[in-house]
Design a protein around this motif. Sequence first.
Motif, PDB file in Angstrom:
ATOM      1  N   ASP A  70      24.503  73.192  25.327  1.00 49.42           N
ATOM      2  CA  ASP A  70      23.849  72.169  25.739  1.00 49.42           C
ATOM      3  C   ASP A  70      23.759  71.714  27.241  1.00 49.42           C
ATOM      4  O   ASP A  70      24.810  71.246  27.904  1.00 49.42           O
ATOM      5  CB  ASP A  70      24.058  71.068  24.962  1.00 49.42           C
ATOM      6  CG  ASP A  70      23.264  69.709  25.382  1.00 49.42           C
ATOM      7  OD1 ASP A  70      22.140  69.766  25.831  1.00 49.42           O
ATOM      8  OD2 ASP A  70      23.702  68.600  25.390  1.00 49.42           O
ATOM      9  N   ASP A  71      22.905  72.189  27.891  1.00 47.72           N
ATOM     10  CA  ASP A  71      23.109  72.130  29.546  1.00 47.72           C
ATOM     11  C   ASP A  71      22.385  70.752  30.041  1.00 47.72           C
ATOM     12  O   ASP A  71      21.288  70.837  30.744  1.00 47.72           O
ATOM     13  CB  ASP A  71      22.287  73.436  30.248  1.00 47.72           C
ATOM     14  CG  ASP A  71      22.754  73.656  31.724  1.00 47.72           C
ATOM     15  OD1 ASP A  71      23.513  72.543  32.088  1.00 47.72           O
ATOM     16  OD2 ASP A  71      22.203  74.483  32.276  1.00 47.72           O
ATOM     17  N   ILE A  96      27.776  72.101  28.462  1.00 47.14           N
ATOM     18  CA  ILE A  96      28.033  72.779  29.392  1.00 47.14           C
ATOM     19  C   ILE A  96      28.267  72.087  30.576  1.00 47.14           C
ATOM     20  O   ILE A  96      27.865  70.765  30.776  1.00 47.14           O
ATOM     21  CB  ILE A  96      26.693  73.609  29.891  1.00 47.14           C
ATOM     22  CG1 ILE A  96      26.354  74.560  28.680  1.00 47.14           C
ATOM     23  CG2 ILE A  96      26.849  74.318  31.038  1.00 47.14           C
ATOM     24  CD1 ILE A  96      27.207  75.402  28.240  1.00 47.14           C
ATOM     25  N   PRO A  97      29.510  72.184  31.361  1.00 51.72           N
ATOM     26  CA  PRO A  97      30.002  71.361  32.414  1.00 51.72           C
ATOM     27  C   PRO A  97      28.776  71.342  33.460  1.00 51.72           C
ATOM     28  O   PRO A  97      27.926  72.117  33.610  1.00 51.72           O
ATOM     29  CB  PRO A  97      31.027  72.256  32.807  1.00 51.72           C
ATOM     30  CG  PRO A  97      31.623  73.119  31.865  1.00 51.72           C
ATOM     31  CD  PRO A  97      30.311  73.459  31.123  1.00 51.72           C
ATOM     32  N   THR A 104      23.086  79.645  39.062  1.00 51.65           N
ATOM     33  CA  THR A 104      21.797  79.306  38.599  1.00 51.65           C
ATOM     34  C   THR A 104      22.441  78.824  37.300  1.00 51.65           C
ATOM     35  O   THR A 104      23.163  79.117  36.546  1.00 51.65           O
ATOM     36  CB  THR A 104      20.804  80.417  38.175  1.00 51.65           C
ATOM     37  OG1 THR A 104      21.428  81.711  37.692  1.00 51.65           O
ATOM     38  CG2 THR A 104      20.358  80.704  39.894  1.00 51.65           C
ATOM     39  N   GLY A 105      21.359  77.848  36.564  1.00 47.48           N
ATOM     40  CA  GLY A 105      21.626  77.196  35.318  1.00 47.48           C
ATOM     41  C   GLY A 105      21.682  78.340  34.173  1.00 47.48           C
ATOM     42  O   GLY A 105      23.211  78.057  33.246  1.00 47.48           O
ATOM     43  N   LYS A 106      21.116  78.909  33.794  1.00 48.34           N
ATOM     44  CA  LYS A 106      21.276  79.796  33.002  1.00 48.34           C
ATOM     45  C   LYS A 106      22.454  80.713  32.801  1.00 48.34           C
ATOM     46  O   LYS A 106      23.131  80.966  32.171  1.00 48.34           O
ATOM     47  CB  LYS A 106      19.896  80.886  32.516  1.00 48.34           C
ATOM     48  CG  LYS A 106      19.993  81.660  31.442  1.00 48.34           C
ATOM     49  CD  LYS A 106      18.730  82.684  31.231  1.00 48.34           C
ATOM     50  CE  LYS A 106      18.769  83.694  30.021  1.00 48.34           C
ATOM     51  NZ  LYS A 106      17.773  84.718  29.981  1.00 48.34           N
ATOM     52  N   ASN A 107      22.682  81.409  34.145  1.00 42.71           N
ATOM     53  CA  ASN A 107      23.721  82.305  34.475  1.00 42.71           C
ATOM     54  C   ASN A 107      25.080  81.450  34.016  1.00 42.71           C
ATOM     55  O   ASN A 107      26.029  82.045  33.393  1.00 42.71           O
ATOM     56  CB  ASN A 107      23.864  82.860  35.591  1.00 42.71           C
ATOM     57  CG  ASN A 107      23.006  83.831  35.697  1.00 42.71           C
ATOM     58  OD1 ASN A 107      22.491  84.575  34.841  1.00 42.71           O
ATOM     59  ND2 ASN A 107      22.513  84.161  37.114  1.00 42.71           N
ATOM     60  N   HIS A 108      24.992  80.206  34.444  1.00 47.07           N
ATOM     61  CA  HIS A 108      26.275  79.250  34.125  1.00 47.07           C
ATOM     62  C   HIS A 108      26.416  79.088  32.962  1.00 47.07           C
ATOM     63  O   HIS A 108      27.483  79.147  32.138  1.00 47.07           O
ATOM     64  CB  HIS A 108      26.240  77.959  34.847  1.00 47.07           C
ATOM     65  CG  HIS A 108      27.315  77.018  34.784  1.00 47.07           C
ATOM     66  ND1 HIS A 108      27.314  75.888  34.344  1.00 47.07           N
ATOM     67  CD2 HIS A 108      28.713  77.189  35.129  1.00 47.07           C
ATOM     68  CE1 HIS A 108      28.476  75.297  34.309  1.00 47.07           C
ATOM     69  NE2 HIS A 108      29.382  76.177  34.707  1.00 47.07           N
ATOM     70  N   ALA A 109      25.561  78.694  32.119  1.00 49.04           N
ATOM     71  CA  ALA A 109      25.417  78.223  30.641  1.00 49.04           C
ATOM     72  C   ALA A 109      26.002  79.451  29.903  1.00 49.04           C
ATOM     73  O   ALA A 109      26.771  79.389  28.935  1.00 49.04           O
ATOM     74  CB  ALA A 109      23.980  77.819  30.088  1.00 49.04           C
ATOM     75  N   CYS A 110      25.406  80.633  30.249  1.00 50.76           N
ATOM     76  CA  CYS A 110      25.936  82.086  29.565  1.00 50.76           C
ATOM     77  C   CYS A 110      27.397  82.387  29.696  1.00 50.76           C
ATOM     78  O   CYS A 110      28.075  82.745  28.729  1.00 50.76           O
ATOM     79  CB  CYS A 110      24.884  83.119  29.838  1.00 50.76           C
ATOM     80  SG  CYS A 110      23.459  83.098  29.451  1.00 50.76           S
ATOM     81  N   ALA A 111      27.753  82.051  31.014  1.00 53.37           N
ATOM     82  CA  ALA A 111      29.099  82.384  31.276  1.00 53.37           C
ATOM     83  C   ALA A 111      30.049  81.367  30.461  1.00 53.37           C
ATOM     84  O   ALA A 111      31.146  81.900  30.070  1.00 53.37           O
ATOM     85  CB  ALA A 111      29.271  82.249  32.877  1.00 53.37           C
TER      86      ALA A 111
END
Length: 373
Positions: A70-71, A96-97, A104-111
């Motif tokens: 949850d971003d 998601i922090p 970028t948002g998606k890359n951060h959430a995926c990581a």
Amino acid sequence: MTPALSFQESGPVAVQADASRTPEADPPNAEKRPRVSILIPARDEAATIEHTVRAALASTGAAIEVLVGDDHSTDATAALVRAIAATDSRLSLVPIPSLPEGWTGKNHACAVLAGRARFEHLLFIDADVTLAPAAAAALAAHATATDAALVSGVPRQRMGTLGERLTVPMIGFLLVGYLPVPMMRSSLRTSLGAACGQLVLVDRAVYAATGGHGAIRGFLHDGVLLARRLRGAGHRTDLVAGHALASCRMYRGWGEAWAGFSKNAHEGMATPRALPIWSLLLFGGHILPVLLLILFGLGLVTPVAAGLALAALLLSLGTRAAITFAMREPAVTIPLHPVTVTVALLIQWNVLLRRKAAGAAVWKGRSYPLNGA
């Protein structure tokens, strides 16, 4: 028995290893089932997240866990996931922090999701992707059988409006029509790395060793760049048929489609070096024949030129038809093909020539610097 996947020169094809049996008819030994972490980044996805999560939880032939990131959603995304998680221990909601600078948002959430995953296969899907029951097991089995560190597929694209039908089909057309699949499979050349970010399965150990999404943190084309990153490190990647594995409705209407493809154009064709070449290729092969036939009708073109234009148009539409039927897309998109190519070029040139007017890459309320800068 899970479906075997192939991608032939004539287009994408998915076939079962034994066509007389369904995947559920002969489940593998529990100890030999692949273990797949299904990872779903989500930001304001209340309209689709429940359906996406329930489809993922219905996966067969593999041991799974489903993690939804949850971003910072401002809608009911988190509440909907929590309600399902209360009834199924395989599902977890991962807050998601805050987005770090340079990501970028998606890359951060995926990581973040990958860091929480427990299983050896990581299956990243978008929040609007509906998995088929055997999809996770089929992708994992294909990765193991082909020694591919990454396997991706283009889901069957669902399109409800004219705006979607004039934009979305270019995804499959460019990937299937212009990617030399045999060469991609026989070579580890980085430039042949291709993936669709909507559906990507990657080996967890290789993902960690190559930096995962952190290595492409400032970019938007996560699928393609992740595949090229792995190839650069000497790992095999593959692109397979996806229409039998998942379906997706990317956008709802002209406005969303234009904005979405404009966002991707910042890192796509819309560069001073690439776009003129792509424009000559696409305009000459798919738009010019129509213009020449119109001019012939006005008496401004010779019959010989018109004949050549007709042959070129039939070849263009025939290619589009083959890809459309192979990917199970709406047949109505076939006669729209010349207009679809025109729209695609307009989006790319608009971003290239009107970079400030077209805006930075903006999505889900976030604005990102261009080209990962």
